[in-house]
Scaffold this active site. Structure first.
Site, PDB file in Angstrom:
ATOM      1  NE  ARG A 234      -4.109  -1.742   0.080  1.00  0.00           N
ATOM      2  CZ  ARG A 234      -4.083  -2.817  -0.704  1.00  0.00           C
ATOM      3  NH1 ARG A 234      -3.028  -3.034  -1.491  1.00  0.00           N
ATOM      4  NH2 ARG A 234      -5.086  -3.665  -0.712  1.00  0.00           N
ATOM      5  CG  ASP A 258       2.733  -2.562  -8.413  1.00  0.00           C
ATOM      6  OD1 ASP A 258       2.864  -2.262  -9.618  1.00  0.00           O
ATOM      7  OD2 ASP A 258       1.724  -3.143  -7.946  1.00  0.00           O
ATOM      8  CD  GLU A 263      -2.150   3.260  -5.991  1.00  0.00           C
ATOM      9  OE1 GLU A 263      -2.994   2.446  -6.382  1.00  0.00           O
ATOM     10  OE2 GLU A 263      -1.022   2.937  -5.607  1.00  0.00           O
ATOM     11  CG  HIS A 295      -2.049  -0.887  -7.638  1.00  0.00           C
ATOM     12  ND1 HIS A 295      -2.436  -0.114  -6.567  1.00  0.00           N
ATOM     13  CD2 HIS A 295      -2.336  -2.168  -7.275  1.00  0.00           C
ATOM     14  CE1 HIS A 295      -2.929  -0.886  -5.611  1.00  0.00           C
ATOM     15  NE2 HIS A 295      -2.883  -2.133  -6.026  1.00  0.00           N
TER      16      HIS A 295
END
Length: 329
Positions: A234, A258, A263, A295
């Site tokens: 996260r 990632d 985001e 992600h």
């Protein structure tokens, strides 16, 4: 059962439509994310299905309840974007997909480690331009390195197994100890010990009030100089400004992520023809020792199949009544 899917991409429509042949629910898909502007679109639907960057805060839940929504089906394991107390107050059930494919995220974690270490992304671009020089591409052997995993759930364990196969020493921190983990050869350690000894620190814990910004100026200062930091969990586990300062000083030598704290306005969209307004994110992109993916760690055929199966099974269980196996309390 009328269900509205928010933030639906073509692959969501594909996998859920195919899986729905076993249920024949009435599924509708829209591209818009769930927020206080779009929640009214759920009018007349029994359930909504949302993803990680949709917002289900108290205001949104109030609107959903007014539209008649009784179920929120998360097509994810994480649920930090849902106000669970408010949902309970309104009588809205929340279900999730607790373990779609730990291997997808674990393997992507390793992909980030290998890529940023051996610089294969830079080598790929060089070779396409006819540049076969090796200057600037030197990496290090993973064998014998110490990797600290923060979080030893299913994903953390899957990651540990791969790293042990590389010949790494694996340290692990979790709020609960597991006999399975110890049998693998993972050594439990306190956070300070893990920071001090790890060449690579990788995050695999959920986002909670206790883990928010678990990586911050003080914790980074306890790490080895030149550490590699990986986050496939996260975004808000990491204080991005603190990481930027550590990249500038050389305390962090490699960063692979990632996920990103802000985001929601970036990931899952094609912004290639736009000027990105997030100055912090663009600062991260300016470092040649930072590798960012959008992600995608979860994004394998196996994981998408499991997500669609479990999500629709959760909806089916809600219709039948009784206890919901994957309900989030």
């Amino acid at each position: 059962m009328k269900t509205l899917f928010f933030s639906a991409k073509p692959y969501d429509r594909d996998f859920f439509t195919r899986q729905n042949q076993n249920h024949n629910f009435q599924l509708e898909f829209i591209d818009e994310p769930l927020n206080h502007h779009t929640a009214v679109l759920a009018q007349g639907y029994d359930a909504v299905c949302i993803f990680v960057n949709d917002s289900a805060d108290a205001e949104v839940l109030d609107i959903l309840a007014q539209q008649g929504v009784k179920l929120i089906a998360l097509r994810s394991a994480g649920y930090n974007h849902v106000d669970l107390s408010k949902a309970k107050e309104l009588g809205i059930k929340v279900v999730r997909v607790p373990a779609y494919s730990p291997y997808s995220v674990a393997e992507h974690t390793i992909a980030l480690i290998l890529t940023i270490n051996r610089k294969t992304h830079r080598a790929y671009n060089r070779v396409r331009e006819g540049n076969f020089a090796l200057n600037g591409l030197m990496g290090f052997d993973l064998k014998g390195k110490t990797v600290g995993l923060i979080g030893l759930g299913k994903i953390g364990i899957a990651t540990a197994k791969i790293l042990l196969g590389f010949g790494c020493r694996v340290l692990g921190f979790d709020v609960e100890k597991s006999e399975e983990v110890e049998k693998l050869g993972v050594e439990y350690a306190g956070l300070d010990e893990l920071y001090a000894q790890s060449d690579i620190v990788s995050l695999h814990c959920p986002l909670t009030p206790q883990t928010y910004h678990i990586i911050h100026t003080d914790s980074i200062g306890k790490m080895k100089k030149g550490v590699m930091l990986i986050n496939t969990s996260r975004g808000a586990l990491v204080d991005t400004q603190a990481v930027i300062q550590a990249l500038k000083s050389g305390q962090i030598k490699y960063l692979g992520i990632d996920v990103y704290e802000e985001e929601a306005d970036l990931f899952f969209e094609d912004l290639s023809d736009k000027v990105i307004q997030d100055d912090v994110f663009m600062r991260l992109l300016s470092f040649n020792n930072v590798l960012i993916t959008g992600h995608q760690a979860f994004f394998t055929e196996d994981a998408m199949l499991e997500i669609s199966k479990v999500t629709l099974s959760n909806i089916s269980s809600f219709i039948k009544g009784g206890e919901l196996e994957n309900e989030v309390h």
